[in-house]
Design an enzyme around this catalytic site. Structure first.
Site, PDB file in Angstrom:
ATOM      1  N   HIS A   1       0.841  -1.199   0.000  1.00  0.00           N
ATOM      2  CA  HIS A   1       0.000   0.000   0.000  1.00  0.00           C
ATOM      3  C   HIS A   1       0.874   1.246   0.000  1.00  0.00           C
ATOM      4  O   HIS A   1       1.788   1.378   0.816  1.00  0.00           O
ATOM      5  CB  HIS A   1      -0.920   0.016   1.215  1.00  0.00           C
ATOM      6  CG  HIS A   1      -1.898   1.159   1.214  1.00  0.00           C
ATOM      7  ND1 HIS A   1      -3.060   1.147   0.480  1.00  0.00           N
ATOM      8  CD2 HIS A   1      -1.862   2.365   1.839  1.00  0.00           C
ATOM      9  CE1 HIS A   1      -3.715   2.273   0.656  1.00  0.00           C
ATOM     10  NE2 HIS A   1      -2.999   3.040   1.474  1.00  0.00           N
ATOM     11  N   SER A   2       0.605   2.171  -0.915  1.00  0.00           N
ATOM     12  CA  SER A   2       1.323   3.442  -1.032  1.00  0.00           C
ATOM     13  C   SER A   2       2.817   3.175  -1.251  1.00  0.00           C
ATOM     14  O   SER A   2       3.179   2.508  -2.215  1.00  0.00           O
ATOM     15  CB  SER A   2       1.056   4.300   0.213  1.00  0.00           C
ATOM     16  OG  SER A   2       1.428   5.641  -0.009  1.00  0.00           O
ATOM     17  N   MET A   3       3.699   3.633  -0.365  1.00  0.00           N
ATOM     18  CA  MET A   3       5.118   3.343  -0.532  1.00  0.00           C
ATOM     19  C   MET A   3       5.366   1.847  -0.656  1.00  0.00           C
ATOM     20  O   MET A   3       6.238   1.399  -1.404  1.00  0.00           O
ATOM     21  CB  MET A   3       5.920   3.894   0.640  1.00  0.00           C
ATOM     22  CG  MET A   3       7.420   3.627   0.528  1.00  0.00           C
ATOM     23  SD  MET A   3       8.403   4.198   1.933  1.00  0.00           S
ATOM     24  CE  MET A   3       8.206   2.804   3.036  1.00  0.00           C
TER      25      MET A   3
ATOM     26  N   SER B   1      -1.418  -0.914  -4.244  1.00  0.00           N
ATOM     27  CA  SER B   1      -2.516  -0.123  -3.704  1.00  0.00           C
ATOM     28  C   SER B   1      -2.072   1.314  -3.449  1.00  0.00           C
ATOM     29  O   SER B   1      -1.028   1.545  -2.833  1.00  0.00           O
ATOM     30  CB  SER B   1      -2.997  -0.777  -2.399  1.00  0.00           C
ATOM     31  OG  SER B   1      -4.021  -0.045  -1.787  1.00  0.00           O
TER      32      SER B   1
ATOM     33  N   HIS C   1      -6.771   8.428   0.418  1.00  0.00           N
ATOM     34  CA  HIS C   1      -5.543   7.654   0.245  1.00  0.00           C
ATOM     35  C   HIS C   1      -5.509   6.423   1.150  1.00  0.00           C
ATOM     36  O   HIS C   1      -4.949   5.389   0.781  1.00  0.00           O
ATOM     37  CB  HIS C   1      -4.334   8.546   0.528  1.00  0.00           C
ATOM     38  CG  HIS C   1      -3.027   7.962   0.096  1.00  0.00           C
ATOM     39  ND1 HIS C   1      -2.671   7.828  -1.235  1.00  0.00           N
ATOM     40  CD2 HIS C   1      -1.986   7.462   0.815  1.00  0.00           C
ATOM     41  CE1 HIS C   1      -1.469   7.273  -1.319  1.00  0.00           C
ATOM     42  NE2 HIS C   1      -1.034   7.039  -0.092  1.00  0.00           N
TER      43      HIS C   1
END
Length: 257
Positions: free
Chosen positions: A89-91, A117, A225
């Site tokens: 997820h994200s980073m 994601s 986010h």
């Protein structure tokens, strides 16, 4: 760097979970008990824990992507052999992609499926201003804009003393990332996104399609986010469906090898 809080001797696949900037293994703790039963009984979950996340005693030594990927490649390679899937997820999405590429470059087995994601495709430029070298207040402003962190947490000096160094280190990893041209991965990619995410657009997610020579799917969830928090059950169910597809592709003897 890899944490398994619930070993599963009956597992047929391993799910590696890569958290967002500043996050750690606790991000996915509830997943270990709340996956659908048919998937849970055949899956072993590992979470990635970078130094300095969820711990005051260990410094955040990683501020660039290559050292993270090299260290994780060694950790994955030294784990007991088992087919595996990456979810980030994200980073964590960016790290999981780069790790898949690194494993391929080393001639090692890669993920059977990559689930990314809340992050733009790696070859797309970052449209947002950099904050990793700005004062703490600018980093906190970005965190507030992204949502997902309670205001009482952001207002706590004690918590921020622990949280900000790791967050700054992770933003540095992301904002100094340089994409290297790569052949598409030979595994399916699924992308998750939030319908109201101010950081990542639907087009940013669709662009992941070019990073695979296999199937691609996109799922949009209500939220910003950190829709992962607000739609946890829905996200788990969609992820579980991808894991079922992976399990169905395994040979009958494809348990531990």
């Amino acid at each position: 760097m890899l944490v398994c809080r619930k070993p599963n001797p009956d597992a047929r696949i391993r799910l590696y979970c890569f958290p967002f900037a500043g996050g750690g293994p606790a991000t996915f703790t509830s997943w270990m008990d709340e996956m659908p039963a048919d998937v849970d009984e055949k899956t072993e979950i590992y979470t990635v824990s970078l130094p300095g996340r969820e711990s005051r005693s260990i410094p955040s030594r990683f501020t660039r992507m290559p050292p993270i990927v090299r260290a994780l490649a060694e950790a994955v390679a030294s784990s007991p052999a088992m087919p595996f899937v990456f979810f980030g997820h994200s980073m964590g999405a960016l790290i999981s992609y780069e790790l898949a590429c690194e494993l391929r470059a080393r001639g090692r087995t890669g993920p059977l499926h990559l689930i990314v994601s809340a992050h733009r495709a790696p070859h797309l430029p970052d449209r947002h201003p950099m904050v990793h070298d700005l004062p703490d207040r600018d980093i906190l402003a970005k965190v507030r804009r992204m949502g997902g962190t309670p205001e009482q947490v952001l207002a706590s000096a004690e918590i921020m003393e622990l949280f900000l160094p790791a967050l700054r280190a992770d933003f540095t990893v992301c904002e100094t990332y340089v994409y290297r041209e790569q052949e598409p991965l030979a595994c399916p990619i699924t992308a998750f996104g939030g319908t109201d995410d101010p950081e990542v657009s639907r087009a940013d997610l669709v662009a992941w399609r070019s990073r695979t020579s296999k199937a691609f799917a996109l799922h949009m969830f209500p939220g910003r986010h950190f829709f992962l928090q607000n739609c946890a059950s829905l996200v788990r169910n969609v992820l579980a469906q991808d894991l079922r597809h992976v399990l169905r592709r395994l040979p009958d003897s494809g348990a531990r090898s």
